[in-house]
Design a protein around this motif. Structure first.
Motif, mmCIF file in Angstrom:
data_model
loop_
_atom_site.group_PDB
_atom_site.id
_atom_site.type_symbol
_atom_site.label_atom_id
_atom_site.label_comp_id
_atom_site.label_asym_id
_atom_site.label_seq_id
_atom_site.Cartn_x
_atom_site.Cartn_y
_atom_site.Cartn_z
ATOM 1 N N GLU A 1 0.841 -1.185 0.000
ATOM 2 C CA GLU A 1 0.000 0.000 0.000
ATOM 3 C C GLU A 1 0.883 1.244 0.000
ATOM 4 N N PRO A 2 0.569 2.246 -0.814
ATOM 5 C CA PRO A 2 1.363 3.467 -0.790
ATOM 6 C C PRO A 2 1.182 4.212 0.538
ATOM 7 N N ILE A 3 2.249 4.881 0.957
ATOM 8 C CA ILE A 3 2.184 5.658 2.200
ATOM 9 C C ILE A 3 2.075 7.157 1.920
ATOM 10 N N GLY A 4 2.164 7.530 0.659
ATOM 11 C CA GLY A 4 2.061 8.936 0.293
ATOM 12 C C GLY A 4 2.341 9.128 -1.177
ATOM 13 N N ILE A 5 2.242 10.384 -1.590
ATOM 14 C CA ILE A 5 2.510 10.747 -2.977
ATOM 15 C C ILE A 5 3.649 11.752 -2.991
ATOM 16 N N PHE A 6 4.592 11.534 -3.887
ATOM 17 C CA PHE A 6 5.754 12.397 -4.041
ATOM 18 C C PHE A 6 5.641 13.059 -5.410
ATOM 19 N N VAL B 1 5.291 11.040 -8.997
ATOM 20 C CA VAL B 1 4.739 11.646 -10.206
ATOM 21 C C VAL B 1 5.647 12.795 -10.624
ATOM 22 N N ILE B 2 5.921 12.892 -11.928
ATOM 23 C CA ILE B 2 6.678 14.025 -12.476
ATOM 24 C C ILE B 2 6.149 14.324 -13.866
ATOM 25 N N HIS B 3 6.211 15.592 -14.259
ATOM 26 C CA HIS B 3 5.822 15.982 -15.615
ATOM 27 C C HIS B 3 6.951 16.807 -16.224
ATOM 28 N N ASP B 4 6.994 16.832 -17.541
ATOM 29 C CA ASP B 4 7.918 17.726 -18.243
ATOM 30 C C ASP B 4 7.257 19.092 -18.339
ATOM 31 N N ASN B 5 7.979 20.115 -17.922
ATOM 32 C CA ASN B 5 7.488 21.487 -18.097
ATOM 33 C C ASN B 5 7.449 21.815 -19.577
ATOM 34 N N ARG B 6 6.699 22.820 -19.938
ATOM 35 C CA ARG B 6 6.595 23.239 -21.334
ATOM 36 C C ARG B 6 7.964 23.469 -21.938
#
Length: 69
Positions: free
Chosen positions: A26-31, A59-64
């Motif tokens: 089970e996940p303990i949090g979100i990073f 979770v990570i996203h590429d900036n514009r």
């Protein structure tokens, strides 16, 4: 590791997102990671895998204009 594309609500520009979830627990949090200038999300995959092994959804996203966005 899951790849996703989300669209900006303001102008429909596609933004590339990576999600890594812990396996077998089970996940303990979100990073949420936001990279700096002149970088891209793939640079953080090793760190995301490390944190995922500790129980965090990462979770990570590429900036514009960076990486695949």
């Amino acid at each position: 590791m899951e790849k996703h594309i989300i669209k900006s609500l303001s102008d429909d520009i596609p933004l590339s997102v990576l999600v890594i979830e812990p396996k077998g627990r089970e996940p303990i949090g979100i990073f949420q990671i936001v990279h700096g200038m002149c970088e891209h999300k793939e640079r953080y995959i090793n760190f995301m895998e490390f944190m995922s092994n500790k129980g965090f959804i990462c979770v990570i996203h590429d900036n514009r204009g960076h990486g695949e966005s």
